[in-house]
Design an enzyme around this catalytic site. Structure first.
Site, PDB file in Angstrom:
ATOM      1  N   SER A 140       0.652   6.568   2.459  1.00 41.21           N
ATOM      2  CA  SER A 140       0.988   7.734   3.330  1.00 41.21           C
ATOM      3  C   SER A 140       2.713   8.276   2.674  1.00 41.21           C
ATOM      4  O   SER A 140       3.073   7.491   1.951  1.00 41.21           O
ATOM      5  CB  SER A 140       1.583   7.014   4.652  1.00 41.21           C
ATOM      6  OG  SER A 140       0.280   6.458   5.404  1.00 41.21           O
ATOM      7  N   GLN A 143       0.803  -1.301   0.082  1.00 39.52           N
ATOM      8  CA  GLN A 143      -0.101  -0.023   0.047  1.00 39.52           C
ATOM      9  C   GLN A 143       0.981   1.215   0.043  1.00 39.52           C
ATOM     10  O   GLN A 143       1.533   1.521   0.723  1.00 39.52           O
ATOM     11  CB  GLN A 143      -0.860   0.217   1.295  1.00 39.52           C
ATOM     12  CG  GLN A 143      -1.886   1.149   1.074  1.00 39.52           C
ATOM     13  CD  GLN A 143      -2.794   1.167   2.360  1.00 39.52           C
ATOM     14  OE1 GLN A 143      -2.532   1.437   3.410  1.00 39.52           O
ATOM     15  NE2 GLN A 143      -4.122   0.757   2.409  1.00 39.52           N
ATOM     16  N   GLY A 144       0.896   2.158  -0.967  1.00 41.57           N
ATOM     17  CA  GLY A 144       1.559   3.337  -1.059  1.00 41.57           C
ATOM     18  C   GLY A 144       0.626   4.292  -0.952  1.00 41.57           C
ATOM     19  O   GLY A 144       0.525   5.118  -1.972  1.00 41.57           O
ATOM     20  N   GLU A 166     -10.579  -1.277   4.787  1.00 37.77           N
ATOM     21  CA  GLU A 166      -9.471  -1.342   5.712  1.00 37.77           C
ATOM     22  C   GLU A 166     -10.264  -1.330   7.066  1.00 37.77           C
ATOM     23  O   GLU A 166      -9.558  -1.971   8.047  1.00 37.77           O
ATOM     24  CB  GLU A 166      -8.541  -0.466   5.419  1.00 37.77           C
ATOM     25  CG  GLU A 166      -7.240  -0.394   6.218  1.00 37.77           C
ATOM     26  CD  GLU A 166      -6.212   0.724   5.843  1.00 37.77           C
ATOM     27  OE1 GLU A 166      -5.083   0.195   5.895  1.00 37.77           O
ATOM     28  OE2 GLU A 166      -6.656   1.688   5.641  1.00 37.77           O
ATOM     29  N   SER A 202       3.411  -1.331   3.489  1.00 36.22           N
ATOM     30  CA  SER A 202       3.349  -2.360   4.218  1.00 36.22           C
ATOM     31  C   SER A 202       3.902  -3.466   3.061  1.00 36.22           C
ATOM     32  O   SER A 202       3.147  -3.625   1.846  1.00 36.22           O
ATOM     33  CB  SER A 202       1.990  -2.713   4.380  1.00 36.22           C
ATOM     34  OG  SER A 202       1.437  -1.572   5.425  1.00 36.22           O
TER      35      SER A 202
END
Length: 377
Positions: free
Chosen positions: A124, A121-122, A239, A156
């Site tokens: 933040s 997951q890109g 999520e 992550s």
């Protein structure tokens, strides 16, 4: 709202329990927590086992209630968690299933279900803090590609991922929430650099990702250009809505273990500790009921969890921290020993009020979208 299960759902539960009783003893030993390539292989292997048994599709093609039963039963049985697969199975995959084209679903979803690909997951960024809409990673159109430059943090499983769900800013002149686009990035694309980050608990499941004029095909865009914020809200609803369901079951199991440990080491005689354990027991029962309510609401709304997932995420984050703070009281001086049960979990629990949206952000969502309070200026 009816929170009971239908006969068909109970039949699914019974069949799953029977299959787990046969499948789990045949699993290989778990790899070292620090060996992420080995953990990737282990997690993908478990996913392939689920696929071969006909359970892999439960994350997208089954009803939310069936998905909840699956998460509950696998956790109770001590089955492997999704691990390195969690972004693909619980975030990116459901988002693509809900928002992707038929071609995108056919291209990306089967490899995730078969245990062939890992996603990261890109979202933040270093300078955005908890304000996701303040992202600065820039993408501009060049023919059939977007050219992307910027950086991400707390990505992550980036070091073992094949794909990344990536948020980029495609219109810097638009209002912050309207100039964002959701892309699927192959992690082996030239210009992508991954730098692992080590957490307080000693693990390295996060990484910094640097993007230097990385070319991403326009065909990898999910949703319309500049409509990425809406697509992201779908991702975050998954999520915060059902992704933590198995963890509630795990916390209830830990609570029972803590009570037994307290009886064994004499700390059960402390009435204040017994009150804390009793309050946590009530809290996690309530959280499980809230999970069931959210799932029922999602089923009525077509399968996508609603904003009430933020209520769950907010309370669960703090309840988990309270649980492992109580574990430290039960352990006494042993709470400083990283080799004791629950001690690494206590360190990990500190991140829960930040991960998947900070508690401050969740309070704002609840205030504005559920209670109708005015936006702050």
């Amino acid at each position: 709202m009816d929170l009971s299960y239908t006969p068909e759902e109970e039949e699914f539960r019974a069949g799953l329990r029977e299959w787990l009783a046969r499948a789990l003893p045949a699993l290989p030993p778990k790899p070292s927590p620090d060996d992420w390539p080995a953990r990737r292989a282990y997690d993908l292997g478990w996913q392939r086992t689920l696929y071969d048994a006909g359970y892999a599709q439960v994350h997208w093609d089954a009803s939310p209630t069936t998905r909840l039963i699956f998460l509950e039963e696998t956790e109770r049985a001590g089955a492997p968690y999704v691990g390195a697969n969690f972004v693909g199975l619980l975030h990116a995959g459901p988002t693509i299933a809900a928002e992707g084209t038929a071609g995108q679903r056919a291209h990306w979803l089967p490899p995730i279900l078969r245990g062939e690909q890992v996603w990261c997951q890109g979202f933040s960024e270093p300078d955005a803090g908890s304000d996701l809409a303040a992202l600065r990673t820039r993408a501009w159109r060049d023919g059939d590609d977007y050219v992307v430059s910027g950086s991400k943090i707390w990505t992550s499983h980036a070091e073992v991922a094949d794909w990344c769900e990536l948020l980029v800013r495609t219109d810097p002149e638009a209002p912050r929430h309207r100039g964002i686009t959701w892309l699927a990035l192959p992690m082996d694309t030239p210009g992508v650099t991954v730098r692992p980050l080590r957490t307080l608990a000693g693990s390295a499941e996060f990484a910094e990702v640097f993007l230097d004029e990385v070319r991403v095909p326009v065909a990898n865009r999910v949703g319309d250009e500049n409509d990425g914020w809406r697509v992201t809200m779908v991702t975050l609803s998954f999520e915060r809505g059902t992704a933590f369901a198995g963890e509630v079951v795990a916390c209830r199991r830990v609570l029972g273990e803590l009570a037994r440990e307290a009886r064994a080491n004499g700390r059960w005689d402390d009435p204040a500790l017994r009150r804390r354990l009793g309050r946590l027991h009530a809290e996690f029962r309530a959280l499980w009921r809230l999970t069931q309510w959210n799932v029922s609401a999602a089923e009525a709304a077509g399968g996508v969890p609603g904003v009430t997932g933020s209520v769950f995420k907010l309370r669960y984050s703090h309840a988990r921290q309270d649980l492992y703070d109580t574990a430290a009281d039960v352990l006494g001086a042993d709470a400083l020993d990283l080799d004791r049960p629950w001690v690494p979990d206590r360190l990990s629990a500190l991140s829960y009020t930040i991960a998947a949206g900070t508690s401050q952000i969740q309070r704002t969502i609840v205030a504005e979208r559920l209670l109708g309070l005015p936006r702050g200026r």
